[in-house]
Scaffold this motif. Structure first.
Motif, mmCIF file in Angstrom:
data_model
loop_
_atom_site.group_PDB
_atom_site.id
_atom_site.type_symbol
_atom_site.label_atom_id
_atom_site.label_comp_id
_atom_site.label_asym_id
_atom_site.label_seq_id
_atom_site.Cartn_x
_atom_site.Cartn_y
_atom_site.Cartn_z
ATOM 1 N N THR A 1 41.108 -34.366 18.539
ATOM 2 C CA THR A 1 40.006 -34.297 19.481
ATOM 3 C C THR A 1 39.075 -33.142 19.114
ATOM 4 O O THR A 1 39.511 -31.997 18.927
ATOM 5 C CB THR A 1 40.533 -34.110 20.910
ATOM 6 O OG1 THR A 1 41.369 -35.211 21.247
ATOM 7 C CG2 THR A 1 39.382 -34.037 21.898
ATOM 8 N N LEU A 2 37.790 -33.461 19.004
ATOM 9 C CA LEU A 2 36.765 -32.467 18.712
ATOM 10 C C LEU A 2 35.871 -32.347 19.942
ATOM 11 O O LEU A 2 35.255 -33.336 20.366
ATOM 12 C CB LEU A 2 35.934 -32.877 17.491
ATOM 13 C CG LEU A 2 34.737 -31.982 17.159
ATOM 14 C CD1 LEU A 2 35.212 -30.585 16.780
ATOM 15 C CD2 LEU A 2 33.913 -32.592 16.027
ATOM 16 N N ARG A 3 35.819 -31.155 20.529
ATOM 17 C CA ARG A 3 34.993 -30.942 21.725
ATOM 18 C C ARG A 3 33.602 -30.479 21.293
ATOM 19 O O ARG A 3 33.457 -29.500 20.551
ATOM 20 C CB ARG A 3 35.639 -29.930 22.652
ATOM 21 C CG ARG A 3 34.793 -29.578 23.880
ATOM 22 C CD ARG A 3 35.644 -29.111 25.029
ATOM 23 N NE ARG A 3 36.514 -30.175 25.531
ATOM 24 C CZ ARG A 3 37.352 -30.018 26.559
ATOM 25 N NH1 ARG A 3 37.432 -28.849 27.186
ATOM 26 N NH2 ARG A 3 38.116 -31.019 26.960
ATOM 27 N N LEU A 4 32.587 -31.178 21.799
ATOM 28 C CA LEU A 4 31.198 -30.847 21.502
ATOM 29 C C LEU A 4 30.515 -30.399 22.788
ATOM 30 O O LEU A 4 30.549 -31.112 23.804
ATOM 31 C CB LEU A 4 30.477 -32.061 20.912
ATOM 32 C CG LEU A 4 28.984 -31.892 20.642
ATOM 33 C CD1 LEU A 4 28.740 -30.846 19.555
ATOM 34 C CD2 LEU A 4 28.351 -33.224 20.239
ATOM 35 N N ILE A 5 29.894 -29.219 22.751
ATOM 36 C CA ILE A 5 29.196 -28.653 23.901
ATOM 37 C C ILE A 5 27.726 -28.513 23.535
ATOM 38 O O ILE A 5 27.370 -27.777 22.602
ATOM 39 C CB ILE A 5 29.774 -27.284 24.299
ATOM 40 C CG1 ILE A 5 31.278 -27.397 24.579
ATOM 41 C CG2 ILE A 5 29.055 -26.714 25.510
ATOM 42 C CD1 ILE A 5 31.960 -26.058 24.846
ATOM 43 N N SER B 1 36.384 -27.074 18.296
ATOM 44 C CA SER B 1 35.241 -27.102 19.215
ATOM 45 C C SER B 1 33.979 -26.703 18.469
ATOM 46 O O SER B 1 34.013 -25.917 17.505
ATOM 47 C CB SER B 1 35.448 -26.156 20.407
ATOM 48 O OG SER B 1 36.623 -26.481 21.119
ATOM 49 N N ILE B 2 32.847 -27.239 18.948
ATOM 50 C CA ILE B 2 31.518 -26.885 18.447
ATOM 51 C C ILE B 2 30.599 -26.736 19.658
ATOM 52 O O ILE B 2 30.556 -27.616 20.522
ATOM 53 C CB ILE B 2 30.945 -27.952 17.494
ATOM 54 C CG1 ILE B 2 31.828 -28.133 16.260
ATOM 55 C CG2 ILE B 2 29.527 -27.596 17.061
ATOM 56 C CD1 ILE B 2 31.376 -29.268 15.359
ATOM 57 N N PHE C 1 28.061 -22.420 17.153
ATOM 58 C CA PHE C 1 29.325 -21.710 16.947
ATOM 59 C C PHE C 1 30.411 -22.764 16.771
ATOM 60 O O PHE C 1 30.396 -23.798 17.460
ATOM 61 C CB PHE C 1 29.663 -20.805 18.142
ATOM 62 C CG PHE C 1 28.847 -19.554 18.211
ATOM 63 C CD1 PHE C 1 29.267 -18.393 17.588
ATOM 64 C CD2 PHE C 1 27.646 -19.530 18.908
ATOM 65 C CE1 PHE C 1 28.513 -17.231 17.655
ATOM 66 C CE2 PHE C 1 26.883 -18.381 18.985
ATOM 67 C CZ PHE C 1 27.309 -17.229 18.355
ATOM 68 N N ALA C 2 31.349 -22.493 15.877
ATOM 69 C CA ALA C 2 32.402 -23.469 15.577
ATOM 70 C C ALA C 2 33.764 -22.791 15.621
ATOM 71 O O ALA C 2 33.903 -21.595 15.321
ATOM 72 C CB ALA C 2 32.186 -24.104 14.207
ATOM 73 N N LYS C 3 34.758 -23.582 15.989
ATOM 74 C CA LYS C 3 36.137 -23.110 16.031
ATOM 75 C C LYS C 3 37.053 -24.224 15.538
ATOM 76 O O LYS C 3 37.016 -25.342 16.059
ATOM 77 C CB LYS C 3 36.522 -22.712 17.455
ATOM 78 C CG LYS C 3 37.966 -22.247 17.611
ATOM 79 C CD LYS C 3 38.270 -21.900 19.049
ATOM 80 C CE LYS C 3 39.720 -21.430 19.217
ATOM 81 N NZ LYS C 3 40.038 -21.091 20.620
ATOM 82 N N GLY C 4 37.848 -23.941 14.494
ATOM 83 C CA GLY C 4 38.806 -24.915 13.989
ATOM 84 C C GLY C 4 38.212 -26.019 13.158
ATOM 85 O O GLY C 4 38.916 -26.959 12.785
#
Length: 601
Positions: free
Chosen positions: A170-174, A197-198, A247-250
């Protein structure tokens, strides 16, 4: 090119008893050495061969059967982030950008009031997610292709829209718009971040020029192990600052700014993120024993065809036959297993290492720089040990034979190789983006035809136009090619699987029965004696690779030319004869420093 089958077993009337026995023995050998699945495929191909009255009809049938049924999706996710400042005023511009870039997701900021029916009609294949703003000009709209599984995450914050993309992970996009006067703070967003997450949008903060505001934003990002992904170009036309980024994480993300004309005071940005999608996990298997056995079965037919005088037409039919037979013997199936993923705790350490490195580079703190280097080395050591342990474990679970281990490494080594950016479109001189495949091919062809056109030479030149020195061997023919010469070159070629424009690879040539190379001996000798080559030799497959950005002008691409596989054999045969002449005449000096064996110094 017709032939008349005499019976179901496809035995021409002119075939003698010896040839009939050979074909029967091939069928019996196939029953003994092939598996049940391959044996069924072998007899199916034989039935299809005999049921066709013309070679062209048989090949057309194979082409129809072997046509891929599934279109594989890209391994990259393309997101357009654009502060439109009024969607009703600029939805046509948004649609033009979508058509140019062919993006998967669109994050539109400051959409204000808009006609939802118009947007649904313009983008019928997209899911629509909208979050209201705190004033009439606010609001965030996210459009996601319907081919991507997506769900919305409840969020009560104004100008913040959160969705989950359900890929392999799962990739969370905000999508977010942060005006100066807002009712929430950065810490209110902390609870929405997952392992992958992005967050992208208009932050209204320039990380290099805004002082305390930038420090507070970066401190919040550091606490969450978020890595800033900032473009090199200014994104705000009004304030001449870089305030649109991510900003990105993972996950790995790259950002590119659209430099075309826009009526908004913000430039659109394109986010390219590497993702893993289980719908792409397809593999193929080619039954090379069936391929070789069927070639042995139809050898008498091709022997008669190569005896004809028109070698050009015969070669065209033969290459098409080999390519379609390979496709007919290939089976595509979904992969049930995937390569081992990195554990969540190790991914968290990698994200923390990247965030700490960015912070040390930004602040210039030497203690933080030393700590960042120590953390980075520790994480790299843990990642290396994890990879080694996982690969050793998988190898131990497999067959202990050398062939199985070699096959395993040939499949896994590509995952540790850096890849070139996928070419997605061309930047035109007018500032527009051309992403249509046909138009891109034409643009690239026009550019490289002009680049490689014949140069104009001013004559006379004291060196290049000096009189030719006549030799007694000028009119001597090129020595004939023997069957042993051809086999020697074929066996020493690298068994690469990259295909030429006809769908034939060096690996396929190694699967040909040896007696088929007698045909090529005739073709090569005919070419050397008449100084002509088949028309298909002149067809070249060119692959364009982007040097840097996925969307670039044609001059920033790198062409890779894949010539005909059989022509490569002929080139090597000619080179061997040419080098013999050069060495016998002493035309290569001992001080030669080119790429010649024995002459490195």
């Amino acid at each position: 090119m017709p032939w008349n089958p005499n019976a179901i077993s496809f035995i021409p009337r002119s075939m003698d008893a010896c040839e009939i026995n050979i074909k029967n023995s091939i069928i019996k050998a196939g029953q003994q050495v092939l598996s049940s699945t391959d044996s069924l495929l072998f007899h199916t191909i034989i039935d299809e061969w005999h049921s066709s009255l013309l070679l062209s009809s048989c090949l057309d049938n194979w082409e129809l059967i072997s046509k891929p049924k599934v279109q594989l999706t890209s391994t990259f996710l393309y997101t357009l982030c654009f502060n439109v400042r009024g969607l009703d005023l600029r939805w046509g511009e948004v649609y033009l950008l979508f058509s140019s870039y062919n993006v998967d997701i669109m994050v539109l900021l400051e959409v204000g009031k808009f006609d939802q029916d118009t947007i649904v009609t313009a983008f019928p294949n997209h899911f629509l997610f909208y979050q209201e703003g705190e004033n009439a000009h606010g609001g965030v709209l996210i459009l996601v292709r319907q081919t991507i599984p997506v769900t919305r995450v409840p969020c009560h914050l104004a100008n913040v829209c959160v969705v989950d993309l359900h890929l392999d992970e799962t990739l969370r996009l905000i999508g977010m718009y942060a005006p100066d006067k807002r009712s929430w703070s950065w810490n209110d967003l902390s609870s929405f971040f997952l392992t992958n997450s992005i967050i992208c949008g208009d932050f209204n903060v320039d990380l290099t020029e805004d002082g305390d505001k930038a420090d507070r934003l970066l401190k919040w990002a550091d606490d969450l192990d978020l890595s800033p992904v900032v473009p090199d170009t200014r994104t705000s036309l009004r304030s001449d600052r870089t305030i649109d980024y991510a900003f990105a994480k993972g996950t790995q993300v790259a950002v590119q700014v659209h430099e075309g004309a826009t009526t908004s005071d913000h430039k659109p940005i394109i986010l390219v993120s590497a993702v893993e999608d289980k719908r792409k996990n397809m593999a193929s298997r080619t039954s090379w024993p069936v391929f070789s056995l069927f070639l042995s079965y139809v050898f008498p037919f091709w022997e008669k065809q190569w005896s004809a005088s028109n070698m050009n037409e015969t070669y065209n039919n033969f290459t098409r036959f080999l390519s379609l037979l390979t496709a007919r013997c290939t089976r595509t199936f979904p992969l049930k297993l995937a390569r081992p993923a990195i554990p969540p705790e190790l991914r968290s350490k990698l994200s923390y290492s990247r965030a700490l490195s960015f912070k040390a580079k930004r602040t210039g703190d030497m203690k933080l720089k030393i700590e960042s280097a120590k953390v980075r080395n520790d994480v790299r050591r843990e990642l290396r040990l994890f990879q080694q342990n996982q690969l050793a474990k998988q190898l131990s679970d497999r067959n202990k034979s050398v062939d199985s281990a070699r096959m395993f490494w040939s499949k896994t080594k590509k995952h540790f190789r850096k890849q070139t950016a996928v070419l997605r479109g061309f930047n035109l001189s007018s500032g527009q983006i051309e992403s249509d495949a046909t138009a891109m091919v034409q643009l690239a062809a026009d550019y490289y035809e002009k680049l490689f056109e014949e140069p104009s030479v001013t004559r006379p030149h004291p060196y290049t136009d000096s009189p030719l020195v006549l030799s007694l061997e000028n009119n001597s023919p090129i020595p004939d090619v023997t069957y042993a010469d051809v086999l020697k070159v074929v066996k020493t070629r690298k068994k690469k699987r990259s295909c030429d424009i006809h769908g034939i690879s060096s690996y396929l040539l190694n699967q040909l029965p040896d007696n088929y190379w007698h045909f090529m001996v005739k073709l090569y000798n005919h070419s050397f004696s008449t100084y002509q080559m088949p028309d298909k030799f002149k067809d070249v497959r060119i692959i364009l690779l982007a040097k840097k950005d996925a969307i670039c002008p044609p001059e920033q691409t790198r062409p890779i030319s894949l010539i005909d596989s059989f022509l490569k054999i002929q080139e090597r045969l000619y080179l061997n004869r040419f080098m013999t002449i050069l060495e016998n005449k002493g035309l290569i000096p001992e001080s030669q420093s080119g790429f010649l064996p024995g002459r490195r110094l």
